[in-house]
Design a protein around this motif. Structure first.
Motif, PDB file in Angstrom:
ATOM      1  N   CYS A  23       1.103  -1.368   0.068  1.00  0.00           N
ATOM      2  CA  CYS A  23      -0.058  -0.151   0.003  1.00  0.00           C
ATOM      3  C   CYS A  23       0.908   1.214  -0.067  1.00  0.00           C
ATOM      4  O   CYS A  23       2.140   1.307  -0.022  1.00  0.00           O
ATOM      5  N   GLN A  24       0.413   2.408  -0.150  1.00  0.00           N
ATOM      6  CA  GLN A  24       0.917   3.547  -0.333  1.00  0.00           C
ATOM      7  C   GLN A  24       0.653   4.375   0.898  1.00  0.00           C
ATOM      8  O   GLN A  24      -0.545   4.648   1.361  1.00  0.00           O
ATOM      9  N   LEU A  25       1.734   4.649   1.748  1.00  0.00           N
ATOM     10  CA  LEU A  25       1.396   5.477   3.147  1.00  0.00           C
ATOM     11  C   LEU A  25       2.123   6.765   2.928  1.00  0.00           C
ATOM     12  O   LEU A  25       2.267   7.617   3.669  1.00  0.00           O
ATOM     13  N   ASP A  26       3.151   6.820   2.015  1.00  0.00           N
ATOM     14  CA  ASP A  26       3.880   7.930   1.649  1.00  0.00           C
ATOM     15  C   ASP A  26       3.729   8.924   0.500  1.00  0.00           C
ATOM     16  O   ASP A  26       3.457   8.341  -0.560  1.00  0.00           O
ATOM     17  N   TYR A  27       3.538  10.145   0.761  1.00  0.00           N
ATOM     18  CA  TYR A  27       2.726  10.963  -0.223  1.00  0.00           C
ATOM     19  C   TYR A  27       3.359  12.156  -0.487  1.00  0.00           C
ATOM     20  O   TYR A  27       3.886  12.902   0.198  1.00  0.00           O
ATOM     21  N   ILE A  28       3.219  12.511  -1.904  1.00  0.00           N
ATOM     22  CA  ILE A  28       3.482  14.039  -2.331  1.00  0.00           C
ATOM     23  C   ILE A  28       2.168  14.411  -3.150  1.00  0.00           C
ATOM     24  O   ILE A  28       1.836  13.834  -4.051  1.00  0.00           O
ATOM     25  N   TRP A  29       1.309  15.162  -2.418  1.00  0.00           N
ATOM     26  CA  TRP A  29       0.360  15.951  -2.887  1.00  0.00           C
ATOM     27  C   TRP A  29       0.463  17.149  -3.362  1.00  0.00           C
ATOM     28  O   TRP A  29       1.116  17.935  -2.678  1.00  0.00           O
ATOM     29  N   LEU A  30       0.019  17.315  -4.707  1.00  0.00           N
ATOM     30  CA  LEU A  30       0.392  18.636  -5.321  1.00  0.00           C
ATOM     31  C   LEU A  30      -0.922  19.514  -5.462  1.00  0.00           C
ATOM     32  O   LEU A  30      -1.813  18.825  -5.673  1.00  0.00           O
ATOM     33  N   SER A  31      -0.579  20.948  -5.184  1.00  0.00           N
ATOM     34  CA  SER A  31      -1.845  21.963  -5.472  1.00  0.00           C
ATOM     35  C   SER A  31      -2.187  21.787  -6.953  1.00  0.00           C
ATOM     36  O   SER A  31      -1.226  21.387  -7.773  1.00  0.00           O
ATOM     37  N   PRO A  32      -3.296  22.203  -7.443  1.00  0.00           N
ATOM     38  CA  PRO A  32      -3.898  22.076  -8.596  1.00  0.00           C
ATOM     39  C   PRO A  32      -2.824  22.833  -9.614  1.00  0.00           C
ATOM     40  O   PRO A  32      -2.698  22.465 -10.740  1.00  0.00           O
ATOM     41  N   ALA A  33      -2.231  24.017  -9.369  1.00  0.00           N
ATOM     42  CA  ALA A  33      -1.477  24.759 -10.083  1.00  0.00           C
ATOM     43  C   ALA A  33      -0.073  23.864 -10.208  1.00  0.00           C
ATOM     44  O   ALA A  33       0.290  23.883 -11.507  1.00  0.00           O
ATOM     45  N   LEU A  34       0.491  23.438  -9.330  1.00  0.00           N
ATOM     46  CA  LEU A  34       1.699  22.669  -9.451  1.00  0.00           C
ATOM     47  C   LEU A  34       1.496  21.203 -10.177  1.00  0.00           C
ATOM     48  O   LEU A  34       2.227  20.834 -11.133  1.00  0.00           O
ATOM     49  N   ALA A  35       0.484  20.730 -10.147  1.00  0.00           N
ATOM     50  CA  ALA A  35      -0.217  19.541 -10.653  1.00  0.00           C
ATOM     51  C   ALA A  35      -0.337  19.470 -12.180  1.00  0.00           C
ATOM     52  O   ALA A  35       0.219  18.895 -13.029  1.00  0.00           O
ATOM     53  N   SER A  36      -0.990  20.854 -12.555  1.00  0.00           N
ATOM     54  CA  SER A  36      -1.020  21.270 -14.020  1.00  0.00           C
ATOM     55  C   SER A  36       0.115  21.389 -14.806  1.00  0.00           C
ATOM     56  O   SER A  36       0.485  20.885 -15.881  1.00  0.00           O
TER      57      SER A  36
END
Length: 369
Positions: A304-317
């Protein structure tokens, strides 16, 4: 202009010995349980020798995994204190990477074991852009009352004036080559053991859900709820929850098969349900997103994934064509890899230990505008 951003739970980077196992067998290492140790003094000597003997190999592998990630900014979890971080960086990591991480940040949080989140940063990115810290803020003292996040689902022992974060949410306001970038580093409540008729994940989910909502509230309060899609921010860390997993079915003798499974609920839905942030790991194949192998015998094992990099919509785009990397070379040999994902382990890796960590580093190259 690019930035390599990583997160890694290094698993108990400690400077202290824990002698409580002499009186509490649940805290006693399994190798010492093989011996009849009746003297507390002898127990302490054995425990010190065991820890010191095991630590050198472990931390060499930890440093190798970090070196392979080759990040400009590294978010860490399970750090004892700044002294431990400095000793590790100088004695191990510097030997692997040469040009060390001169900027180090750690604020003591709420964890009962004393483990904290921390950040290591280079002075410049790999392409020569200056990395500047404008401000750093701990949110460890925030309570449920402060953010109006108290929920009866937290349980009878919870109080509205309890601290929300079981460790911290560390906020760093940065300039990368003059471009604003805000980083949030977290380590959410662990799952623990089954209780009250629920498995450990379900029993502790209300706490993690509140932590995730708190991170979101902090970001919205910082930028304004309507402005968050346009800002450059990332949320990194060990979040101790998952929205999907890969069940591992079988044994070494019979062989394995792998089944992908979506979870009906997760604490992390607070980030994803309306596009507040993107879990960029979802850009990888569904069988190849895991950062941890969990096993309690053949009947309970999954990736499973426990470790994350969540990006803001601007950065993700801006980074729509990029994917995160997962460094799995430090996993112990007991970890079951799906077909085609096997890697060469670091020298001296054991069946269960030594290993770099029970978690894998996650790293991603980001373009900033």
């Amino acid at each position: 202009m690019s930035l390599r951003l990583a997160t890694f739970n290094v698993e108990n980077l400690m400077t202290r010995f824990d002698f409580t196992g002499f009186r509490n067998q649940l805290r006693q290492d399994r190798v010492i349980q093989l011996f009849d140790v009746r003297s507390e003094g002898v127990y302490q000597q054995l425990e010190q020798a065991r820890v010191i003997a095991a630590t050198d190999d472990t931390r060499q592998m930890t440093a190798l995994a970090i070196a392979d990630a080759d990040a400009d900014i590294l978010c860490l979890q399970e750090i004892d204190n700044m002294a431990a971080l400095q000793a590790f960086e100088y004695g191990y990591l510097f030997r692997m990477v040469g040009n060390g991480y001169r900027q180090k940040y750690l604020v003591e949080g709420n964890d009962s074991r004393g483990i904290d989140v921390a950040v290591l940063m280079r002075e410049e990115t790999r392409d020569g852009r200056k990395i500047e810290l404008r401000d750093i803020k701990s949110h460890a003292m925030l309570t449920y009352r402060d953010l109006d996040l108290f929920d009866e689902a937290l349980g009878q022992n919870a109080h509205i004036d309890d601290k929300i974060f079981k460790r911290d949410c560390l906020e760093l306001d940065l300039l990368i080559g003059g471009v604003p970038f805000t980083l949030y580093v977290v380590h959410f409540k662990s799952m623990g053991s089954p209780r009250d008729g629920l498995d450990g994940r379900q029993a502790t989910m209300p706490v993690r859900r509140a932590e995730a909502r708190a991170v979101r509230r902090i970001i919205e309060n910082r930028f304004g709820a309507g402005q968050t899609p346009t800002k450059n921010f990332a949320i990194c860390g060990d979040m101790n929850d998952y929205q999907e997993r890969v069940d591992v079915i079988g044994t070494r003798r019979t062989g394995y098969r792998f089944e992908h499974k979506n979870e009906t609920e997760s604490a992390l839905d607070a980030f994803s349900h309306d596009g507040f942030a993107e879990n960029v790991m979802r850009r990888r194949d569904e069988m190849d997103r895991w950062t941890l192998y969990h096993a309690r015998g053949p009947q309970e094992q999954w990736l499973c994934q426990l470790d994350y990099i969540w990006l803001s919509p601007a950065l993700a785009s801006v980074n729509a064509e990029r994917q995160p990397e997962i460094i799995r070379h430090g996993q112990p040999f007991r970890t079951v890899f799906p077909p085609g994902q096997e890697v060469e382990r670091y020298p001296r890796t054991g069946w269960d230990r030594p290993k770099a960590s029970d978690h894998c580093p996650v790293v991603m190259t980001l373009d900033l505008k």
